[in-house]
Structure formats: structure tokens, C-alpha cells
Write a protein that holds these residues in place. Structure first.
Motif, PDB file in Angstrom:
ATOM      1  N   LYS A 215       0.832  -1.211   0.000  1.00  3.12           N
ATOM      2  CA  LYS A 215       0.000   0.000   0.000  1.00  3.12           C
ATOM      3  C   LYS A 215       0.868   1.263   0.000  1.00  3.12           C
ATOM      4  O   LYS A 215       0.603   2.228  -0.723  1.00  3.12           O
ATOM      5  N   LYS A 216       1.901   1.251   0.829  1.00  2.00           N
ATOM      6  CA  LYS A 216       2.766   2.430   0.925  1.00  2.00           C
ATOM      7  C   LYS A 216       3.523   2.664  -0.375  1.00  2.00           C
ATOM      8  O   LYS A 216       3.691   3.808  -0.826  1.00  2.00           O
TER       9      LYS A 216
ATOM     10  N   ALA B 247       4.053   7.225  -8.312  1.00  2.00           N
ATOM     11  CA  ALA B 247       4.010   5.859  -7.791  1.00  2.00           C
ATOM     12  C   ALA B 247       5.062   5.017  -8.487  1.00  2.00           C
ATOM     13  O   ALA B 247       5.385   5.224  -9.659  1.00  2.00           O
TER      14      ALA B 247
ATOM     15  N   LYS C  49       1.253   4.080  -3.090  1.00  2.00           N
ATOM     16  CA  LYS C  49       0.578   5.332  -2.754  1.00  2.00           C
ATOM     17  C   LYS C  49       1.266   6.510  -3.446  1.00  2.00           C
ATOM     18  O   LYS C  49       2.491   6.632  -3.414  1.00  2.00           O
ATOM     19  N   ARG C  50       0.474   7.357  -4.035  1.00  2.00           N
ATOM     20  CA  ARG C  50       0.999   8.538  -4.716  1.00  2.00           C
ATOM     21  C   ARG C  50       0.949   9.727  -3.758  1.00  2.00           C
ATOM     22  O   ARG C  50      -0.079  10.005  -3.150  1.00  2.00           O
TER      23      ARG C  50
END
Length: 622
Positions: A55-56, A66, A59-60
Motif C-alpha cells: 500500500k505504501k 508511484a 501510494k501517490r
């Protein structure tokens, strides 16, 4: 459904890890767990760590692009490798899935103590108590529990004061006893749907605690039918509890495990839970500095004593040979059966049918039995103290009125208050039994009206029985055979008595509303405190307690074939389940939107589900 296999479960876990390395991992894994029900707790933290890192990385941020998917995957694979510490994924997955000869899905049966007694029975008990307290009927319930007939139940855990006072802290043995008598107590106190639930529980407990199964197919068919009916009744009481409490679903798998392993009592932990008391005592009787060590020493000493007293050998380092105890030590347990019992060794001689207790003309009874001989120790106490009743002539007994021929001219008999049966049980005067009726060559149910003991050999010669007759149909709400006490009496021998049986007075039909005060006993002494008990009317209407676990096989055999099959409590199961599902969805939708469900729709659903809607949608007893 399709049976799971360890290989298939392991493959599903590997698929979840593959999804964790791709984009959208959270939703993919969530759907996989929801559809398959597979979630490995051993590798769960590794999977969550990889998903959170993904997820990290994806993440933008502000002004930050990204990372490419290939780069993210490479980082996640490296992270997974570090978390596995060089091991293969298959080595990290739950090792039970790879044990040879062990199927984790089929070899972990449903445990009846925690699933039935401490599960569904406890849930119904908690909500039933809530309804009784809400309607201010708990005092009536307690009075009925005090007045219930306990003979033939073999349920010593029906201490009324304890059950009602500690109603929120009962354990398995209390629920096991309550399941056998609850329908009689709440028959006209709680809604019909709740009563149907308790009658289903009564049937279920008897089936589950079978020790022998004669025909596995017939047994499993009846058990599955009872479980389905119970779940349908629960859907009428409270649909949401079926999805919030998984133990209701565990019942569905119980027949498959019984087919695989035999009677459910074989894989019950109930008998092992009893040892908790022993462990607790061992910890109490120590200085509490090292409780585990003290407990081990206590058990080790007990095993040493048992080994020596039962003829075990040990190596004598002085004489350099194996030796055992002498005759005096080896014969000690035979001469002291109570000491043997404390060591867990049960030395029990087969009971002799016809052992007796003499009735004394006094307010209390002094009695003694010579085990295995049928002889009685005479008690003769002068100066106004209890003394044995005088013998009576044959012509003064009930047998004379029944035109039974006199065995010996001018024979004298003593009147007994109880006798020992062939299975070791004690049958009391005015108690209820199953016996072989010599006039019909079939088993029947009766009440003991007279016990005649020969004055010469001190053995029971004649037992007068007043017979019961079965009603034509089952009781409409309790689903039990009805009985009517007849005037007809027969005389039988002690060998004709099969066992004792639990019979309850039909207080609702007889309208037993009068109460009386009974003095409480403390340490076998009457006190000035009193309690209210129901005064049964002298009506001939009774109910055979087919929910009794004790002597269940004999009870089933005495019931006429036309009364063996109980009707379903819910005959429109499909309609009830669909309506229950709609009600659950309606509640969830209303909860999310913060609105009250449509009144007209809710009313229609409730009319289908139960006369008393959502009767269990309330807090459990604390």
C-alpha cells in the motif's frame, strides 16, 4: 458442499500470498478469505506486513510518482524473503497441513462440551433468563425448579438456589442438567418459539450423549433432522445469532464426525475438564512458590503409591533385582475400597438384585447394607429411639387384594422403602420404573406401591406396581409421551425391574397452582428457613421425560412406535429462512443508513418469522 483437503487449503494460502504481491491486494485477499474461509494464523502477520508495505509503495504523494508495478513486486518479494528468513513458503505455512496421515479438516471433530453445553445451550439459557427477569417470572421458575422430580435423572447439579443466584456463571454440568428439565419449567412462562428451542435442545442432548449406536444410518438421520429443526427454530427466535455465533454452524458438521469417529462422547473433553479440580487442589495445597513443580511432585507421589499398591515392580539398587510389595500391601486396596477410589481405582462388585432398605417407624431412618448379600443389619434401639417396623402377615399386604397366591402358609414380611436393581440403581417406594410386565410380555412403566421383604431370608420377594398407560398422541407443545396412572396393579419380582425412569407431573393440565412451605436443610439438619414448593394435585396425568440422558435406551424401547417420531417445530423451513435472511439484510441496511426499517415491511417479516419477533434480540444475562 465439497470436502476440503489439506493440499487445497495450502494452495489457497499460496494464492493469497501471490495476490499480496500484486496491485489491489487488500480487496483480493478479503474476497478470497470470504469465499473460501481460509485464513492461516501462522503466516497471517507476514501476509499483513507485505500487504501494508505494498500500500505504501503504490501510494501517490504530492509531487511523487508511484513506483512501477514491476519494481513494487520486486521489493515485496525481497521483503517476503526477509520475513521468511530464508525458508520456503511451504515451510512457514501451518505445519498441520503437511502432517502425513492427518487431515486437519476431517480429524478435528466438533467438541460437544464447548459447542453444545457451553455454546448453544448457554446462549438459550442466558436469553431465557433475560426474558424471565423482564417478565418478573424468575421466582416462579425457581419454585418450579425446586419442585421438579429429580429421581431417575442422575443429574446432581440441579441446586436451585445456586443456579438462580449464579445464573450468569454456570458451567457445563449445570447446563447438562438444565437441558433435561427446562421444557417442564418454562412451558407456560416463555413464548412458544423459545419452548420449541428447548425441546429441540432436549432431543439434541440425548442424541449427542449416546454411548452406543445400534444403527448408524438411522441415528444420523434423526440427529441431522433434530439439528436442522433446532436451527430453524433459532432462525425464528433471532436470525442474527446464527451468523454471529459460529457454534450454531458447527452443529451441522457433527453428524459427519460421528460417522467418522463414533459416538460424540468419545471425542468429548468433558471428562478431561474434570481434572481441573484436581490441578486446583494440588496448587492450593502448596506454598505457592513453585506451583508447577509442587503439582508435578504431588502427581508423581500418587503414581508411585498406585504403582506399588497395584503390584508394580521397581528395581532395588541394593539387591540388584526387580521387587514388588508384600501380600499385606497388595491386599490393602481390596480391603479398603475407599482408598482405592481416591487413587482412581474403582473396585466394584456386581450388585445383587433385591438388596433392600427396611422402613422404620420413626421420623428418620437408620440403615445399613451388607454389600452383595442382600442381608440387612438389624437396628434395635430402645428408649423411644427408632426401631425396625414389625413384620406384617401376608393377608395384610396389597398382594392379597390382587389375588396373588400365598407363597408360604402364615408367612411374614417386612415393608421396604427401596431396593437395589440389577444395574446397581436404587428404586424407591412411590418411585417410577420400567419393568417387564409378565401379563403382557412387554416392558411397561409403573409406580412402586409396595416392597415386601421376606422376614426369613431378608430378600425382596414381591414388588407391587401401579401401571401407567400411554396417551394416544404426543404432548402438543412438549413433544413428549403422555402418561395416565391407572388403577390396575400387578405384582412382580425384583428381577423384572429394568431400571428407574424420570416422570414429571403434568402441572399445566392438572392446574397445580397451590404452593406450600418446605423447611430448608443445612448439613442434613432442618433449619427455620423455608422455601416455596408447588403442591401437586392428585391427578393421574404425567409426562415421560424422554429428554433424560440416564437410561435413554430403555426409555426409547418402552415408548410405543407410534409415539417415537416427534413432529417438526418448523414445518415451513424454507419460508422462515428466506424471511430471516431478509430481516438480517434489512437490519444491516438500516444500521448503515441510520434509519428505522420500514414499519410495514418489518411487520410482514416478523409475522412470518415468529409470533414474538426477535425474541432473543436482547442482552444476555450478566
Amino acid at each position: 458442499g465439497k470436502l476440503r483437503t489439506p493440499a487445497g487449503t495450502a494452495e489457497e494460502i499460496r494464492a493469497q500470498f501471490s495476490s499480496a504481491l500484486a496491485s489491489g491486494a487488500t480487496e483480493k485477499i478479503k474476497k478470497s478469505v470470504a469465499s473460501s474461509g481460509v485464513k492461516d494464523t501462522i503466516t497471517g502477520y507476514i501476509l499483513e506486513t507485505v500487504v501494508e508495505l505494498g500500500k505504501k509503495l503504490c501510494k501517490r504523494g504530492a509531487g511523487v510518482q508511484a513506483k512501477p508495478e514491476a519494481e513494487v513486486k520486486a521489493i515485496l518479494e525481497k521483503q517476503l524473503e526477509d520475513l521468511l528468513r530464508g525458508s520456503a513458503l511451504d515451510d512457514a505455512i501451518n505445519p498441520l497441513l503437511g502432517v502425513e496421515g492427518f487431515n486437519v479438516h476431517q480429524d478435528t471433530p466438533t467438541e460437544i462440551l464447548h459447542t453444545v453445553l457451553l455454546g448453544v445451550v448457554k446462549y438459550f439459557w442466558g436469553q431465557s433468563v433475560y426474558l424471565l427477569e423482564k417478565a418478573k417470572l424468575l421466582d416462579i421458575f425457581q419454585m418450579r425448579l425446586d419442585s421438579i422430580e429429580k429421581a431417575g435423572l442422575n443429574a446432581p447439579c440441579l441446586n436451585t438456589e445456586y443456579i438462580c443466584h449464579y445464573k450468569g456463571g454456570l458451567i457445563g454440568k449445570h447446563f447438562k442438567s438444565l437441558a433435561q428439565v427446562m421444557p417442564f419449567l418454562i412451558q407456560d412462562l416463555l413464548p412458544r418459539t423459545v419452548l420449541d428451542g428447548w425441546t429441540c435442545i432436549g432431543e439434541l442432548v440425548v442424541y449427542v450423549w449416546h454411548t452406543e449406536i445400534d444403527d448408524i444410518e438411522i441415528y444420523l438421520t434423526k440427529l441431522s433432522r433434530t439439528i436442522e429443526d433446532f436451527l430453524n427454530v433459532t432462525a425464528k427466535c433471532a436470525p442474527s445469532i446464527l451468523i454471529s455465533k459460529p457454534k450454531f454452524h458447527f452443529l451441522v458438521h457433527l453428524p459427519a464426525y460421528i460417522r467418522r469417529f463414533g459416538p460424540a462422547i468419545l471425542f468429548s473433553t468433558e471428562r478431561y475438564e474434570l481434572f481441573n479440580h484436581v490441578f486446583r487442589l494440588a496448587c492450593i495445597h502448596s506454598n505457592r512458590q513453585g506451583p508447577s513443580q509442587d503439582t508435578c511432585k504431588v502427581f508423581a507421589r500418587q503414581d508411585i503409591i498406585k504403582h506399588i499398591a497395584t503390584g508394580g515392580y521397581w528395581f532395588d539398587s541394593v539387591r540388584k533385582k526387580w521387587i514388588q510389595a508384600g501380600d499385606a500391601v497388595l491386599n490393602y486396596l481390596d480391603e479398603h475400597p475407599e482408598q482405592a477410589r481416591l487413587l482412581g481405582i474403582h473396585i466394584q462388585e456386581p450388585p445383587v438384585t433385591g438388596n433392600v432398605f427396611i422402613e422404620y417407624q420413626a421420623s428418620w431412618i437408620v440403615m445399613s447394607i451388607t454389600q452383595g448379600t442382600g442381608q440387612l443389619k438389624k437396628v434395635t434401639i430402645n428408649d423411644g429411639q427408632p426401631a425396625a417396623a414389625k413384620p406384617v402377615m401376608w393377608t395384610a399386604t396389597r398382594c392379597t387384594t390382587l389375588e396373588v397366591s400365598q407363597p408360604v402358609r402364615n408367612a411374614q414380611y417386612r415393608e421396604g422403602v427401596s431396593l437395589i436393581l440389577g444395574n446397581g440403581e436404587k428404586a424407591s417406594l412411590e418411585g417410577h420404573i420400567i419393568f417387564n410386565d409378565p401379563s403382557t410380555s412387554h416392558t411397561a412403566i409403573g409406580r412402586i406401591r409396595e416392597i415386601l421383604i421376606s422376614n426369613s431370608n431378608k430378600a425382596v420377594n414381591h414388588v407391587t406396581i401401579q401401571k401407567f398407560a400411554f396417551g394416544p398422541v404426543l404432548h402438543p407443545s412438549l413433544h413428549l409421551p403422555t402418561l395416565e396412572l391407572m388403577e390396575h396393579e400387578v405384582v412382580i419380582s425384583p428381577q423384572d425391574i429394568v431400571c428407574i425412569v424420570n416422570i414429571q407431573h403434568d402441572c399445566v393440565k392438572s392446574q397445580c397452582t397451590d404452593t406450600s412451605q418446605c423447611r430448608l436443610r443445612q448439613e442434613r439438619t432442618k433449619t427455620t428457613r423455608t422455601k416455596s414448593v408447588i403442591q401437586h394435585k392428585s391427578s393421574p396425568f404425567y409426562l415421560l421425560n424422554a429428554y433424560s440422558i440416564h437410561n435413554y435406551a430403555q426409555i426409547r424401547s418402552v415408548i410405543p412406535p407410534s409415539l417415537c417420531e416427534t413432529s417438526l417445530r418448523v414445518d415451513n423451513a424454507a419460508e422462515v429462512r428466506l424471511a430471516a435472511a431478509r430481516q438480517i439484510r434489512e437490519k444491516k441496511t438500516a444500521k448503515k443508513s441510520g434509519e428505522t426499517p420500514d414499519t410495514e415491511l418489518s411487520s410482514a417479516l416478523r409475522d412470518v418469522i415468529a409470533d414474538v419477533p426477535a425474541v432473543f434480540d436482547c442482552p444476555a444475562v450478566k
